[in-house]
Design a protein around this motif. Structure first.
Motif, short mmCIF file in Angstrom:
data_model
loop_
_atom_site.label_atom_id
_atom_site.label_comp_id
_atom_site.label_asym_id
_atom_site.label_seq_id
_atom_site.Cartn_x
_atom_site.Cartn_y
_atom_site.Cartn_z
N ILE A 1 -14.73 40.51 33.14
CA ILE A 1 -14.67 41.27 31.89
C ILE A 1 -16.03 41.19 31.27
CG2 ILE A 1 -11.97 41.00 31.44
CD1 ILE A 1 -12.60 38.99 29.30
N ASP A 2 -16.36 42.18 30.31
CA ASP A 2 -17.60 42.29 29.63
C ASP A 2 -17.77 41.19 28.65
OD1 ASP A 2 -16.75 43.34 27.26
OD2 ASP A 2 -16.96 45.25 27.93
N ASP A 3 -18.83 40.70 28.15
CA ASP A 3 -19.11 39.68 27.19
C ASP A 3 -18.45 39.89 25.99
OD1 ASP A 3 -20.50 38.19 29.19
OD2 ASP A 3 -22.58 38.73 28.27
N GLU A 4 -18.18 41.11 25.52
CA GLU A 4 -17.83 41.50 24.18
C GLU A 4 -16.31 41.35 24.03
OE1 GLU A 4 -17.21 45.36 21.31
OE2 GLU A 4 -18.86 45.46 22.55
N LEU A 5 -15.49 41.85 25.42
CA LEU A 5 -14.07 41.65 25.32
C LEU A 5 -13.87 40.12 25.46
CD1 LEU A 5 -11.33 42.76 25.49
CD2 LEU A 5 -11.55 43.17 27.85
N HIS A 6 -14.69 39.46 26.15
CA HIS A 6 -14.35 37.86 26.15
C HIS A 6 -14.58 37.19 24.94
CE1 HIS A 6 -15.15 33.78 27.25
NE2 HIS A 6 -14.41 33.64 28.23
N GLU A 7 -15.53 37.70 24.20
CA GLU A 7 -15.49 36.86 22.78
C GLU A 7 -14.37 37.55 21.96
OE1 GLU A 7 -16.98 35.01 19.46
OE2 GLU A 7 -17.20 34.93 21.71
N GLN A 8 -13.70 38.66 22.04
CA GLN A 8 -12.38 39.02 21.14
C GLN A 8 -11.34 38.19 21.63
OE1 GLN A 8 -12.35 43.33 22.09
NE2 GLN A 8 -14.11 43.77 20.63
N VAL A 9 -11.24 38.12 23.16
CA VAL A 9 -10.18 36.98 23.53
C VAL A 9 -10.41 35.76 23.13
CG1 VAL A 9 -9.13 36.14 25.76
CG2 VAL A 9 -9.91 38.41 25.80
N ARG A 10 -11.50 35.19 23.19
CA ARG A 10 -11.65 33.87 22.58
C ARG A 10 -11.42 33.72 21.00
NH1 ARG A 10 -14.73 31.23 19.52
NH2 ARG A 10 -16.16 32.83 18.73
N MET A 11 -11.76 34.79 20.33
CA MET A 11 -11.36 34.79 18.90
C MET A 11 -9.82 34.74 18.82
SD MET A 11 -14.36 36.65 16.92
CE MET A 11 -14.32 38.09 17.79
N ALA A 12 -9.28 35.70 19.27
CA ALA A 12 -7.78 35.97 19.26
C ALA A 12 -6.99 34.77 19.85
CB ALA A 12 -7.29 37.07 20.12
N SER A 13 -7.45 34.06 20.57
CA SER A 13 -6.92 32.85 21.30
C SER A 13 -6.82 31.75 20.25
CB SER A 13 -7.58 32.41 22.76
OG SER A 13 -8.82 31.83 22.31
N ALA A 14 -8.10 31.57 19.51
CA ALA A 14 -8.15 30.46 18.53
C ALA A 14 -7.25 30.98 17.26
CB ALA A 14 -9.61 30.59 18.08
N VAL A 15 -7.10 32.10 17.15
CA VAL A 15 -6.04 32.15 15.91
C VAL A 15 -4.63 32.13 16.48
CG1 VAL A 15 -5.15 34.30 14.62
CG2 VAL A 15 -7.58 33.99 14.78
N MET A 16 -4.44 32.61 17.71
CA MET A 16 -2.90 32.58 18.17
C MET A 16 -2.71 31.00 18.81
SD MET A 16 -2.05 35.36 17.15
CE MET A 16 -0.27 35.30 17.96
N CYS A 17 -3.46 30.01 18.64
CA CYS A 17 -3.27 28.95 19.32
C CYS A 17 -2.93 29.03 20.55
CB CYS A 17 -2.09 28.09 18.52
SG CYS A 17 -2.76 27.79 16.71
N ARG A 18 -3.53 29.76 21.43
CA ARG A 18 -3.41 29.95 23.15
C ARG A 18 -4.86 29.75 23.85
NH1 ARG A 18 -0.82 35.50 21.73
NH2 ARG A 18 1.20 35.19 21.75
N SER A 19 -4.71 29.16 24.97
CA SER A 19 -5.92 29.22 25.63
C SER A 19 -6.51 30.45 25.81
CB SER A 19 -5.96 28.40 26.98
OG SER A 19 -5.01 29.36 27.72
N ILE A 20 -7.86 30.63 26.35
CA ILE A 20 -8.42 31.95 26.29
C ILE A 20 -7.62 32.71 27.67
CG2 ILE A 20 -10.49 33.07 27.19
CD1 ILE A 20 -12.09 31.03 25.65
N ASN A 21 -7.41 31.94 28.58
CA ASN A 21 -6.71 32.52 29.79
C ASN A 21 -5.34 33.11 29.16
OD1 ASN A 21 -8.84 32.27 31.60
ND2 ASN A 21 -7.89 30.36 32.55
#
Length: 71
Positions: A6-26
């Motif tokens: 996935i592109d870097d921008e989407l990866h960053e969005q996943v990373r931020m959402a994972s922190a909020v939702m208390c999930r791993s990035i994967n």
């Protein structure tokens, strides 16, 4: 298991959402992919409808598993 590029921008969005939702990035990426797949399969359902349906299915599956274990 495989890799998904996935592109870097989407990866960053996943990373931020994972922190909020208390999930791993994967786990966050997997959640988004599953919800997207289910939304495409049932375009008339809202996000909340999809989550309710999946929760009901998981609850039913857990009940069936408990019943088999008790038998």
């Amino acid at each position: 298991m495989g890799l998904v590029k996935i592109d870097d921008e989407l990866h960053e969005q996943v990373r931020m959402a994972s922190a909020v939702m208390c999930r791993s990035i994967n786990a966050q990426a997997e959640f988004w992919m599953k919800i997207g797949r289910l939304a495409e399969a049932s375009p008339t359902l809202s996000f909340n409808d999809i989550v309710k349906r999946e929760l009901a299915l998981a609850t039913e599956a857990e009940g069936a598993s408990d019943a088999r274990a008790a038998a």
